[in-house]
Design an enzyme around this catalytic site. Sequence first.
Site, mmCIF file in Angstrom:
data_model
loop_
_atom_site.group_PDB
_atom_site.id
_atom_site.type_symbol
_atom_site.label_atom_id
_atom_site.label_comp_id
_atom_site.label_asym_id
_atom_site.label_seq_id
_atom_site.Cartn_x
_atom_site.Cartn_y
_atom_site.Cartn_z
ATOM 1 N N GLY A 121 1.268 -0.767 -0.012
ATOM 2 C CA GLY A 121 0.388 -0.199 0.468
ATOM 3 C C GLY A 121 0.667 0.772 0.207
ATOM 4 C CB VAL A 191 13.203 -7.357 24.434
ATOM 5 C CG1 VAL A 191 12.301 -8.266 25.072
ATOM 6 C CG2 VAL A 191 13.390 -6.038 24.938
ATOM 7 N N GLY A 278 17.699 -4.053 18.166
ATOM 8 C CA GLY A 278 16.011 -2.699 17.596
ATOM 9 C C GLY A 278 16.109 -2.670 16.908
ATOM 10 N NE ARG A 279 10.533 -5.347 14.781
ATOM 11 C CZ ARG A 279 10.623 -6.292 14.575
ATOM 12 N NH1 ARG A 279 11.772 -6.753 13.516
ATOM 13 N NH2 ARG A 279 9.751 -6.078 13.099
ATOM 14 C CG HIS A 451 -1.851 -19.061 51.293
ATOM 15 N ND1 HIS A 451 -0.185 -18.695 51.387
ATOM 16 C CD2 HIS A 451 -1.688 -20.031 52.254
ATOM 17 C CE1 HIS A 451 0.428 -20.103 51.893
ATOM 18 N NE2 HIS A 451 -0.590 -20.584 52.041
HETATM 19 P P1 FAD Z 1 3.883 -5.240 12.648
HETATM 20 O O1 FAD Z 1 2.925 -6.152 13.692
HETATM 21 O O2 FAD Z 1 5.809 -5.095 12.247
HETATM 22 O O3 FAD Z 1 2.972 -5.027 11.225
HETATM 23 C C1 FAD Z 1 3.400 -4.631 9.935
HETATM 24 C C2 FAD Z 1 2.259 -5.078 8.510
HETATM 25 O O4 FAD Z 1 2.344 -4.124 8.031
HETATM 26 C C3 FAD Z 1 3.317 -6.211 8.406
HETATM 27 O O5 FAD Z 1 2.213 -7.204 8.156
HETATM 28 C C4 FAD Z 1 4.428 -5.496 7.228
HETATM 29 O O6 FAD Z 1 4.925 -6.720 6.075
HETATM 30 C C5 FAD Z 1 3.469 -4.310 6.485
HETATM 31 N N1 FAD Z 1 3.308 -3.420 6.110
HETATM 32 C C6 FAD Z 1 4.227 -2.431 6.030
HETATM 33 N N2 FAD Z 1 4.126 -2.049 5.168
HETATM 34 C C7 FAD Z 1 3.379 -1.577 4.281
HETATM 35 C C8 FAD Z 1 2.537 -1.631 3.265
HETATM 36 N N3 FAD Z 1 3.484 -0.003 2.745
HETATM 37 N N4 FAD Z 1 1.813 -2.212 2.424
HETATM 38 C C9 FAD Z 1 1.171 -2.902 3.107
HETATM 39 N N5 FAD Z 1 2.235 -3.577 4.296
HETATM 40 C C10 FAD Z 1 2.385 -3.604 5.035
HETATM 41 N N6 FAD Z 1 6.006 -7.616 21.247
HETATM 42 C C11 FAD Z 1 4.811 -7.879 22.415
HETATM 43 O O7 FAD Z 1 4.325 -6.760 23.406
HETATM 44 N N7 FAD Z 1 5.094 -8.751 23.181
HETATM 45 C C12 FAD Z 1 5.985 -10.239 22.641
HETATM 46 O O8 FAD Z 1 6.443 -11.090 23.245
HETATM 47 C C13 FAD Z 1 7.138 -9.643 21.428
HETATM 48 N N8 FAD Z 1 7.715 -10.327 21.367
HETATM 49 C C14 FAD Z 1 8.482 -10.055 20.099
HETATM 50 C C15 FAD Z 1 9.088 -10.981 19.669
HETATM 51 C C16 FAD Z 1 10.407 -10.340 18.519
HETATM 52 C C17 FAD Z 1 11.622 -12.012 17.973
HETATM 53 C C18 FAD Z 1 10.328 -9.656 17.682
HETATM 54 C C19 FAD Z 1 10.489 -9.172 16.413
HETATM 55 C C20 FAD Z 1 9.326 -8.443 18.310
HETATM 56 C C21 FAD Z 1 8.445 -8.860 19.141
HETATM 57 N N9 FAD Z 1 7.367 -7.712 19.427
HETATM 58 C C22 FAD Z 1 6.741 -8.847 21.079
HETATM 59 C C23 FAD Z 1 7.556 -6.769 19.363
HETATM 60 C C24 FAD Z 1 5.562 -7.059 18.792
HETATM 61 O O9 FAD Z 1 6.014 -8.070 17.836
HETATM 62 C C25 FAD Z 1 5.369 -5.315 17.279
HETATM 63 O O10 FAD Z 1 5.078 -4.406 18.542
HETATM 64 C C26 FAD Z 1 4.510 -4.991 17.348
HETATM 65 O O11 FAD Z 1 4.226 -6.473 15.984
HETATM 66 C C27 FAD Z 1 3.964 -4.436 16.642
HETATM 67 O O12 FAD Z 1 3.030 -3.827 15.693
HETATM 68 P P2 FAD Z 1 2.915 -3.388 14.307
HETATM 69 O O13 FAD Z 1 1.574 -3.731 14.058
HETATM 70 O O14 FAD Z 1 2.673 -2.400 14.858
HETATM 71 O O15 FAD Z 1 3.501 -3.888 12.759
HETATM 72 P P1 NAD Z 2 16.342 -3.282 22.646
HETATM 73 O O1 NAD Z 2 16.478 -2.143 22.135
HETATM 74 O O2 NAD Z 2 15.898 -4.293 23.591
HETATM 75 O O3 NAD Z 2 18.054 -3.652 21.951
HETATM 76 C C1 NAD Z 2 18.992 -3.496 21.407
HETATM 77 C C2 NAD Z 2 20.454 -3.953 22.094
HETATM 78 O O4 NAD Z 2 21.703 -3.491 21.442
HETATM 79 C C3 NAD Z 2 20.382 -2.666 23.013
HETATM 80 O O5 NAD Z 2 21.095 -3.076 24.490
HETATM 81 C C4 NAD Z 2 21.632 -1.796 22.912
HETATM 82 O O6 NAD Z 2 22.366 -1.508 23.757
HETATM 83 C C5 NAD Z 2 22.333 -3.142 22.045
HETATM 84 N N1 NAD Z 2 23.628 -2.445 21.165
HETATM 85 C C6 NAD Z 2 23.660 -1.684 19.473
HETATM 86 N N2 NAD Z 2 24.441 -1.702 19.200
HETATM 87 C C7 NAD Z 2 25.415 -2.563 19.415
HETATM 88 C C8 NAD Z 2 26.400 -2.970 19.149
HETATM 89 N N3 NAD Z 2 27.069 -1.946 18.144
HETATM 90 N N4 NAD Z 2 26.799 -4.232 19.421
HETATM 91 C C9 NAD Z 2 26.338 -4.783 20.720
HETATM 92 N N5 NAD Z 2 25.641 -4.348 21.155
HETATM 93 C C10 NAD Z 2 24.675 -3.261 21.069
HETATM 94 O O7 NAD Z 2 16.233 -4.134 20.778
HETATM 95 P P2 NAD Z 2 15.942 -5.665 19.890
HETATM 96 O O8 NAD Z 2 16.204 -6.224 21.725
HETATM 97 O O9 NAD Z 2 16.446 -5.311 18.958
HETATM 98 O O10 NAD Z 2 13.737 -5.481 20.293
HETATM 99 C C11 NAD Z 2 13.359 -4.630 19.323
HETATM 100 C C12 NAD Z 2 12.386 -4.237 20.489
HETATM 101 O O11 NAD Z 2 11.408 -5.617 19.539
HETATM 102 C C13 NAD Z 2 12.599 -4.359 21.530
HETATM 103 O O12 NAD Z 2 12.285 -2.865 21.562
HETATM 104 C C14 NAD Z 2 10.487 -4.677 21.770
HETATM 105 O O13 NAD Z 2 10.612 -2.949 21.713
HETATM 106 C C15 NAD Z 2 10.406 -5.142 20.793
HETATM 107 N N6 NAD Z 2 10.234 -6.619 20.995
HETATM 108 C C16 NAD Z 2 8.983 -7.218 22.613
HETATM 109 C C17 NAD Z 2 9.214 -8.046 22.623
HETATM 110 C C18 NAD Z 2 8.555 -8.532 25.223
HETATM 111 O O14 NAD Z 2 8.036 -7.460 24.221
HETATM 112 N N7 NAD Z 2 8.702 -9.348 24.855
HETATM 113 C C19 NAD Z 2 9.827 -9.226 22.334
HETATM 114 C C20 NAD Z 2 10.266 -8.938 21.660
HETATM 115 C C21 NAD Z 2 11.063 -7.890 21.218
#
Ligand code: FAD
Ligand code: NAD
Length: 472
Positions: A121, A191, A278-279, A451
């Site tokens: 989109g 994380v 990070g993301r 408890h």
């Molecule tokens: P997304 O889930 O990224 O979805 C975006 C969607 O938009 C995708 O399907 C993408 O393909 C689509 N898209 C993008 N641009 C376009 C376009 N131009 N046209 C059409 N489609 C498009 N969060 C938690 O709360 N708990 C967790 O336990 C947790 N664990 C995680 C573990 C991992 C390994 C990762 C990577 C992330 C985790 N997160 C967790 C973070 C969580 O996944 C994100 O915060 C969440 O998915 C964000 O939702 P969103 O809908 O904003 O985006």
């Molecule tokens: P993060 O921001 O949690 O951690 C990234 C880490 O990488 C930081 O501590 C940073 O200092 C380190 N870093 C950056 N550059 C570096 C380098 N050159 N060398 C060594 N360390 C370096 O990011 P993430 O773990 O990639 O996760 C991304 C996001 O996805 C999270 O912030 C969270 O919002 C989401 N997420 C959430 C969950 C959950 O809710 N349980 C699980 C997974 C992901």
Amino acid sequence: MREFDVVVIGGGPAGYVAAIRSAQLGMSTALVDEYIGKDGKPALGGTCLNAGCIPSKALLDSSEHYHRVRNKFASHGIKAQGVELDVPTMIKRKDKIVATLTKGVAGLFKKNNITWLQGHGSLQLGMKVSVAPTNGGEAEVVQAKHIIIATGSVPRTLPNLSIDQEKIVDSTGALEFTEVPKRLGVIGAGVIGLELGSVWSRLGAEVVVLEAMDEFLAMTDEAIAKEALKEFKRQGLDIHLGARVKNADVTGEGVTVDYEDADGAHQFTVDKLVVAVGRKPHTEGLNSTEVDLYIDESGYIHVDEYCCTNIPDIYAIGDVVQGPMLAHKGSEEGVMVAERIAGKKTRVNHDTIPWVIYTWPEIAWVGKTEKALKKEAREFQSGTFPMRASGRALAMEETVGLVKVIADAKTDEILGVHIFGAAASELIAEAVVAMEYNASAEDLACIVHAHPTMSEAVHEAALGVHKRSLHI
Ligand code: FAD
Ligand code: NAD
């Protein structure tokens, strides 16, 4: 040209929830998504369902079972012999859960009469969205009264290494290993690094985690971070703080990683390397410049507290806007925007969004840390309760961790609750409810807790704010 009251771009937990709520409120709704699942077919659910929250938790659970049967059963008097690991089955189970859930969302779309437009989109002037079909073919342009952007986020990378999803992988690749790497490197003790590092460590990999910052888990309460670091090291995660990765090269033997810390330059070799640094918000290909959509200097779509962008009737939610990148944060923003479009006055309280890190034990918190409150010069008092003093924790053999409740020194209003312990992800819900209702530590202390449960630790920590803990 097809016309809709609401067109959502992005089908992750922010976008698909916004679409369902819009449809529930009687608005004609379409959702554009370009995600292609592991089976090569379009899949709803975004990062969370396909390559994030759900698959990572499926593997966390499997690895915890394996670890328990090998390391914890014996003390219960249960002898388990001949325990074998079958990683492909583990991955298959994870894929099945993902498929069930993503198909479930497609089912919800059907039930709610939401049009699923499969493709990329992009915004066009005049409240139009162009959809370039995933399988090629001509783009369709649809007309929208309201547009909700929920395009999510993508992994950050480092300049001197390239992700090949074979030896150097991001979080998506780290969910797909078909065997346990002997030595696994993880860049980033955030994380993802801790969750996925724990999975492969429990399954038998030697895991080295390199974290650039000197402080471990800087966003969590210091007392919790200190305990967690000690516990994760005890579990075998070889965590190096203040270690900045400079370079990584794929060689015949594996991946050679160069990093620097206070002692100088170092190099080591691993079989696989996970990059979890990070993301970043995903706005590529949205055509934001042509429509004048304001994107801030960090790459996030700029929004106000109600997720309104600088363009009337265009909203943005989830990972693509500022705030914690959490699925539930995006979903709640989705509900808010749909309801506000429908004329309601809904808002999201960003101060009470819970965080959970799904290590074992889990880390969960809501509200502020002591460090943040000190910075604000706010006076507070806190109560802590160690899990080792909980009868239920002892019965479960889960005595690692603590609960901390922080309250305002004058009003006693709860300002933060921090938990490191088994079931922290569930325990934190009580704290969220309490904070949402502006409860005091005294309120929490007055509530009867069953408890023996882990929740008694929350109760005791609340009692501890006024030095009234009973079991410590
Ligand atoms: P997304 O889930 O990224 O979805 C975006 C969607 O938009 C995708 O399907 C993408 O393909 C689509 N898209 C993008 N641009 C376009 C376009 N131009 N046209 C059409 N489609 C498009 N969060 C938690 O709360 N708990 C967790 O336990 C947790 N664990 C995680 C573990 C991992 C390994 C990762 C990577 C992330 C985790 N997160 C967790 C973070 C969580 O996944 C994100 O915060 C969440 O998915 C964000 O939702 P969103 O809908 O904003 O985006
Ligand atoms: P993060 O921001 O949690 O951690 C990234 C880490 O990488 C930081 O501590 C940073 O200092 C380190 N870093 C950056 N550059 C570096 C380098 N050159 N060398 C060594 N360390 C370096 O990011 P993430 O773990 O990639 O996760 C991304 C996001 O996805 C999270 O912030 C969270 O919002 C989401 N997420 C959430 C969950 C959950 O809710 N349980 C699980 C997974 C992901």
